[in-house]
Design an enzyme around this catalytic site. Sequence first.
Site, PDB file in Angstrom:
ATOM      1  N   GLU A 199      -0.459   0.087   9.088  1.00  0.00           N
ATOM      2  CA  GLU A 199       0.269   1.311   8.762  1.00  0.00           C
ATOM      3  C   GLU A 199      -0.643   2.536   8.832  1.00  0.00           C
ATOM      4  O   GLU A 199      -0.225   3.614   9.247  1.00  0.00           O
ATOM      5  CB  GLU A 199       0.914   1.211   7.380  1.00  0.00           C
ATOM      6  CG  GLU A 199       1.759   2.428   7.046  1.00  0.00           C
ATOM      7  CD  GLU A 199       2.743   2.191   5.915  1.00  0.00           C
ATOM      8  OE1 GLU A 199       3.309   3.192   5.435  1.00  0.00           O
ATOM      9  OE2 GLU A 199       2.942   1.038   5.517  1.00  0.00           O
TER      10      GLU A 199
ATOM     11  N   ARG B  24       0.842  -1.194   0.000  1.00  0.00           N
ATOM     12  CA  ARG B  24       0.000   0.000   0.000  1.00  0.00           C
ATOM     13  C   ARG B  24       0.878   1.245   0.000  1.00  0.00           C
ATOM     14  O   ARG B  24       1.714   1.433   0.872  1.00  0.00           O
ATOM     15  CB  ARG B  24      -0.900  -0.006   1.229  1.00  0.00           C
ATOM     16  CG  ARG B  24      -1.949   1.080   1.212  1.00  0.00           C
ATOM     17  CD  ARG B  24      -2.904   0.906   2.373  1.00  0.00           C
ATOM     18  NE  ARG B  24      -4.013   1.819   2.262  1.00  0.00           N
ATOM     19  CZ  ARG B  24      -5.026   1.857   3.124  1.00  0.00           C
ATOM     20  NH1 ARG B  24      -5.045   1.030   4.127  1.00  0.00           N
ATOM     21  NH2 ARG B  24      -5.999   2.727   2.955  1.00  0.00           N
TER      22      ARG B  24
ATOM     23  N   ARG C 239      -8.021  -7.801   3.436  1.00  0.00           N
ATOM     24  CA  ARG C 239      -8.818  -6.701   3.976  1.00  0.00           C
ATOM     25  C   ARG C 239      -9.464  -5.881   2.859  1.00  0.00           C
ATOM     26  O   ARG C 239     -10.349  -5.086   3.094  1.00  0.00           O
ATOM     27  CB  ARG C 239      -7.938  -5.787   4.832  1.00  0.00           C
ATOM     28  CG  ARG C 239      -7.632  -6.340   6.213  1.00  0.00           C
ATOM     29  CD  ARG C 239      -6.512  -5.556   6.860  1.00  0.00           C
ATOM     30  NE  ARG C 239      -6.843  -4.142   6.925  1.00  0.00           N
ATOM     31  CZ  ARG C 239      -7.426  -3.555   7.966  1.00  0.00           C
ATOM     32  NH1 ARG C 239      -7.743  -4.272   9.019  1.00  0.00           N
ATOM     33  NH2 ARG C 239      -7.682  -2.264   7.957  1.00  0.00           N
ATOM     34  N   ALA C 240      -8.988  -6.058   1.632  1.00  0.00           N
ATOM     35  CA  ALA C 240      -9.526  -5.370   0.447  1.00  0.00           C
ATOM     36  C   ALA C 240      -9.465  -3.857   0.587  1.00  0.00           C
ATOM     37  O   ALA C 240     -10.375  -3.145   0.182  1.00  0.00           O
ATOM     38  CB  ALA C 240     -10.960  -5.824   0.168  1.00  0.00           C
TER      39      ALA C 240
ATOM     40  N   SER D 281     -10.561  10.329  15.497  1.00  0.00           N
ATOM     41  CA  SER D 281     -11.209   9.253  16.239  1.00  0.00           C
ATOM     42  C   SER D 281     -10.279   8.697  17.318  1.00  0.00           C
ATOM     43  O   SER D 281     -10.717   8.409  18.443  1.00  0.00           O
ATOM     44  CB  SER D 281     -11.626   8.136  15.274  1.00  0.00           C
ATOM     45  OG  SER D 281     -12.135   7.030  15.987  1.00  0.00           O
TER      46      SER D 281
ATOM     47  N   GLY E  75      -9.301   6.705  21.488  1.00  0.00           N
ATOM     48  CA  GLY E  75      -8.138   5.840  21.622  1.00  0.00           C
ATOM     49  C   GLY E  75      -8.046   4.850  20.468  1.00  0.00           C
ATOM     50  O   GLY E  75      -8.939   4.774  19.617  1.00  0.00           O
TER      51      GLY E  75
ATOM     52  N   GLU F  82      -2.400  -9.222   4.588  1.00  0.00           N
ATOM     53  CA  GLU F  82      -3.130  -8.219   5.363  1.00  0.00           C
ATOM     54  C   GLU F  82      -3.894  -7.268   4.464  1.00  0.00           C
ATOM     55  O   GLU F  82      -5.017  -6.891   4.749  1.00  0.00           O
ATOM     56  CB  GLU F  82      -2.145  -7.446   6.247  1.00  0.00           C
ATOM     57  CG  GLU F  82      -2.786  -6.749   7.439  1.00  0.00           C
ATOM     58  CD  GLU F  82      -2.969  -5.269   7.210  1.00  0.00           C
ATOM     59  OE1 GLU F  82      -3.819  -4.678   7.876  1.00  0.00           O
ATOM     60  OE2 GLU F  82      -2.286  -4.713   6.349  1.00  0.00           O
TER      61      GLU F  82
ATOM     62  N   LEU G  27      -8.510   1.446  18.987  1.00  0.00           N
ATOM     63  CA  LEU G  27      -9.324   0.276  19.325  1.00  0.00           C
ATOM     64  C   LEU G  27      -8.656  -1.037  18.933  1.00  0.00           C
ATOM     65  O   LEU G  27      -8.863  -2.052  19.577  1.00  0.00           O
ATOM     66  CB  LEU G  27     -10.697   0.398  18.647  1.00  0.00           C
ATOM     67  CG  LEU G  27     -11.510   1.651  19.017  1.00  0.00           C
ATOM     68  CD1 LEU G  27     -12.849   1.641  18.309  1.00  0.00           C
ATOM     69  CD2 LEU G  27     -11.702   1.750  20.530  1.00  0.00           C
ATOM     70  N   GLN G  28      -7.875  -1.019  17.855  1.00  0.00           N
ATOM     71  CA  GLN G  28      -7.223  -2.249  17.388  1.00  0.00           C
ATOM     72  C   GLN G  28      -5.720  -2.027  17.312  1.00  0.00           C
ATOM     73  O   GLN G  28      -5.265  -1.144  16.585  1.00  0.00           O
ATOM     74  CB  GLN G  28      -7.766  -2.654  16.014  1.00  0.00           C
ATOM     75  CG  GLN G  28      -7.178  -3.971  15.514  1.00  0.00           C
ATOM     76  CD  GLN G  28      -7.726  -4.343  14.150  1.00  0.00           C
ATOM     77  OE1 GLN G  28      -8.424  -3.558  13.518  1.00  0.00           O
ATOM     78  NE2 GLN G  28      -7.407  -5.540  13.686  1.00  0.00           N
TER      79      GLN G  28
END
Length: 287
Positions: free
Chosen positions: A90, A50, A127-128, A64, A69, A123, A71-72
């Site tokens: 990334e 990417r 994840r497209a 966000s 915070g 990845e 989240l993942q």
Amino acid sequence: MAKKTRGLGRGLDAIFGEVSQAYENSMGDSERAVLELSVDIIKPNPYQPRKYFEENALQELADSIKDHGLLQPIVVCEDDSGEYVLLAGERRLRASKLAGMSTIRAIVADIDIQKMRELALIENIQRADLNPIELAYSYQELIDEYDITHEELSQRIKKSRAQITNTLRLLSLEAFVQESLIEGKITQGHAKILVTLSPQEQRLAMDSIIGQKLSVRDSEALIKNIKNPTKTPNRSQNPSNISMELLKEAQEILQKNAYKTSIKNNQICIEFSQDVEIKTFIEKISH
């Protein structure tokens, strides 16, 4: 020398078998493996397919992260020198830096550093979230690395052979068309029908598509005209015997009245951008 073919059992299957399994195992054991790392010590994955990150979307993610915070967590691994190398996330890392965060939560995956490229491809493809050009390069890397056909790749990543072939054809587009596709100025549907054109024709068609905001269907008609242009009468053989001087004189009068005009094929074309302009014009010529 002919390229040595790798056995699929230990080649591409390793990408979607052993590597993805190791990735899932690390994710499943995240409580033990999660660290809080400085954003400045995480090295980028050199094989990350990417390349383009939309600025507005990154800013939205950064906002966000500020409010809620991260989240993942991102996923990293240790290289031979003990440094952390980014495997997945990334976008999250870039957005965290944009949000002014000094540290980030990261899962340390127990994965062979030699499989970084394969994991980056997993990845992103699964994840497209790659743009069509990045996806095409990812497909091409897999095909070149494992010396496989489009059909074999189709079976491994569970996408149709036609989708893979059509995506790979985008790599034959001129760089300026690829850039417009990446930036969202044209769609993949537009790009697919530009593949058959020469570089000069691609430029002409793309400028018309963007400038006139043409749909894919309208673009197909445009490309047919580019490939098979309609012959126009030679100016020296003007069948209508219209004087160009009179046309220009009429054009000047229209332009003085704030009408945008052009002369094409011995005709004056008046361009309107709003309904009110048309109504005003009709009122003027009706009196």
